[in-house]
Design a protein around this motif. Structure first.
Motif, PDB file in Angstrom:
ATOM      1  N   PRO A  19     -28.005 -41.340  67.448  1.00  0.00           N
ATOM      2  CA  PRO A  19     -28.814 -40.122  67.341  1.00  0.00           C
ATOM      3  C   PRO A  19     -28.462 -39.033  68.361  1.00  0.00           C
ATOM      4  O   PRO A  19     -28.498 -37.858  68.044  1.00  0.00           O
ATOM      5  N   GLY A  20     -28.103 -39.386  69.584  1.00  0.00           N
ATOM      6  CA  GLY A  20     -27.833 -38.383  70.614  1.00  0.00           C
ATOM      7  C   GLY A  20     -26.376 -38.042  70.812  1.00  0.00           C
ATOM      8  O   GLY A  20     -26.050 -37.053  71.461  1.00  0.00           O
ATOM      9  N   PHE A  21     -25.469 -38.863  70.267  1.00  0.00           N
ATOM     10  CA  PHE A  21     -24.049 -38.637  70.497  1.00  0.00           C
ATOM     11  C   PHE A  21     -23.214 -39.375  69.458  1.00  0.00           C
ATOM     12  O   PHE A  21     -23.715 -40.199  68.708  1.00  0.00           O
ATOM     13  N   GLY A  78     -21.518 -34.630  71.973  1.00  0.00           N
ATOM     14  CA  GLY A  78     -22.955 -34.387  72.000  1.00  0.00           C
ATOM     15  C   GLY A  78     -23.492 -33.960  70.647  1.00  0.00           C
ATOM     16  O   GLY A  78     -22.843 -33.226  69.918  1.00  0.00           O
ATOM     17  N   ARG A  79     -24.680 -34.449  70.335  1.00  0.00           N
ATOM     18  CA  ARG A  79     -25.366 -34.054  69.113  1.00  0.00           C
ATOM     19  C   ARG A  79     -26.631 -33.297  69.492  1.00  0.00           C
ATOM     20  O   ARG A  79     -27.183 -33.490  70.568  1.00  0.00           O
ATOM     21  N   GLU A  80     -27.092 -32.487  68.553  1.00  0.00           N
ATOM     22  CA  GLU A  80     -28.300 -31.716  68.793  1.00  0.00           C
ATOM     23  C   GLU A  80     -29.468 -32.655  69.070  1.00  0.00           C
ATOM     24  O   GLU A  80     -29.645 -33.667  68.399  1.00  0.00           O
ATOM     25  N   GLY A  81     -30.247 -32.343  70.065  1.00  0.00           N
ATOM     26  CA  GLY A  81     -31.380 -33.178  70.443  1.00  0.00           C
ATOM     27  C   GLY A  81     -31.017 -34.242  71.457  1.00  0.00           C
ATOM     28  O   GLY A  81     -31.890 -34.932  71.965  1.00  0.00           O
ATOM     29  N   PHE A  87     -33.276 -41.107  78.856  1.00  0.00           N
ATOM     30  CA  PHE A  87     -32.024 -41.582  79.433  1.00  0.00           C
ATOM     31  C   PHE A  87     -31.833 -43.082  79.203  1.00  0.00           C
ATOM     32  O   PHE A  87     -30.732 -43.531  78.876  1.00  0.00           O
ATOM     33  N   ALA A  88     -32.884 -43.859  79.345  1.00  0.00           N
ATOM     34  CA  ALA A  88     -32.788 -45.315  79.132  1.00  0.00           C
ATOM     35  C   ALA A  88     -32.448 -45.629  77.673  1.00  0.00           C
ATOM     36  O   ALA A  88     -31.664 -46.548  77.397  1.00  0.00           O
ATOM     37  N   ALA A  89     -33.008 -44.857  76.750  1.00  0.00           N
ATOM     38  CA  ALA A  89     -32.690 -45.065  75.334  1.00  0.00           C
ATOM     39  C   ALA A  89     -31.236 -44.726  75.061  1.00  0.00           C
ATOM     40  O   ALA A  89     -30.551 -45.432  74.314  1.00  0.00           O
ATOM     41  N   MET A  90     -30.753 -43.652  75.680  1.00  0.00           N
ATOM     42  CA  MET A  90     -29.345 -43.286  75.486  1.00  0.00           C
ATOM     43  C   MET A  90     -28.418 -44.341  76.089  1.00  0.00           C
ATOM     44  O   MET A  90     -27.367 -44.641  75.536  1.00  0.00           O
ATOM     45  N   ARG A  91     -28.832 -44.930  77.206  1.00  0.00           N
ATOM     46  CA  ARG A  91     -28.021 -45.987  77.831  1.00  0.00           C
ATOM     47  C   ARG A  91     -27.936 -47.193  76.904  1.00  0.00           C
ATOM     48  O   ARG A  91     -26.878 -47.792  76.728  1.00  0.00           O
ATOM     49  N   ALA A  92     -29.060 -47.548  76.276  1.00  0.00           N
ATOM     50  CA  ALA A  92     -29.078 -48.667  75.332  1.00  0.00           C
ATOM     51  C   ALA A  92     -28.236 -48.347  74.100  1.00  0.00           C
ATOM     52  O   ALA A  92     -27.506 -49.209  73.594  1.00  0.00           O
ATOM     53  N   GLU A  93     -28.308 -47.103  73.625  1.00  0.00           N
ATOM     54  CA  GLU A  93     -27.499 -46.696  72.471  1.00  0.00           C
ATOM     55  C   GLU A  93     -26.014 -46.744  72.802  1.00  0.00           C
ATOM     56  O   GLU A  93     -25.200 -47.160  71.972  1.00  0.00           O
ATOM     57  N   LEU A  94     -25.650 -46.323  74.019  1.00  0.00           N
ATOM     58  CA  LEU A  94     -24.239 -46.368  74.416  1.00  0.00           C
ATOM     59  C   LEU A  94     -23.755 -47.810  74.508  1.00  0.00           C
ATOM     60  O   LEU A  94     -22.647 -48.126  74.071  1.00  0.00           O
ATOM     61  N   SER A  95     -24.581 -48.695  75.041  1.00  0.00           N
ATOM     62  CA  SER A  95     -24.196 -50.114  75.098  1.00  0.00           C
ATOM     63  C   SER A  95     -23.968 -50.668  73.701  1.00  0.00           C
ATOM     64  O   SER A  95     -22.985 -51.373  73.454  1.00  0.00           O
ATOM     65  N   GLY A  96     -24.869 -50.345  72.792  1.00  0.00           N
ATOM     66  CA  GLY A  96     -24.718 -50.793  71.406  1.00  0.00           C
ATOM     67  C   GLY A  96     -23.481 -50.211  70.751  1.00  0.00           C
ATOM     68  O   GLY A  96     -22.761 -50.900  70.016  1.00  0.00           O
TER      69      GLY A  96
END
Length: 123
Positions: A19-21, A78-81, A87-96
């Motif tokens: 969703p964020g990137f 980067g994506r809109e939004g 930040f913690a959610a983005m860290r989890a998304e990057l790990s996934g």
């Protein structure tokens, strides 16, 4: 990474969208783990884009040493939004996304809209 040709080459690699990137990963031979960040003007003004770059840089510095793919280029687009995301959610998304890239499971390539006129075919 700072050269345009490296970013263009990575575009032909594995793509994992979140969703964020969007994460692009591509083998680079023996150059080690490298990263790049791309934020378009569509995301916002310079203040917003620079804030997003700082957040992405921090995410990559934290994640790549342990979870990054060896001898790969990693590019975050980067994506809109994405700048408002937790930040913690983005860290989890990057790990996934890194885990998925390590398994070789990428998302299908993007398709342009069929009703959108291409350059040269405008009416």
């Amino acid at each position: 990474m700072s050269q345009r040709r490296d970013f263009l080459a990575a575009n032909s690699g594995l793509r994992v969208a979140r969703p964020g990137f969007v994460l692009l990963a591509r083998p680079n031979g023996e150059l080690g783990k490298r990263y790049g960040i791309t934020i378009t003007k569509r995301i916002g003004n310079a203040v917003v884009r620079n804030r997003m770059k700082r957040r992405f840089r921090e995410l990559l510095w934290d994640a790549l040493p342990g979870e990054g793919l060896p001898n790969h280029d990693h590019i975050l687009i980067g994506r809109e939004g994405g700048v408002e995301r937790d930040f913690a959610a983005m860290r989890a998304e990057l790990s996934g996304a890194l885990r998925r890239a390590a398994e070789g499971k990428g998302d299908p390539p993007r398709r342009r809209g069929s009703n959108r006129p291409r350059k040269g075919n405008r009416r």
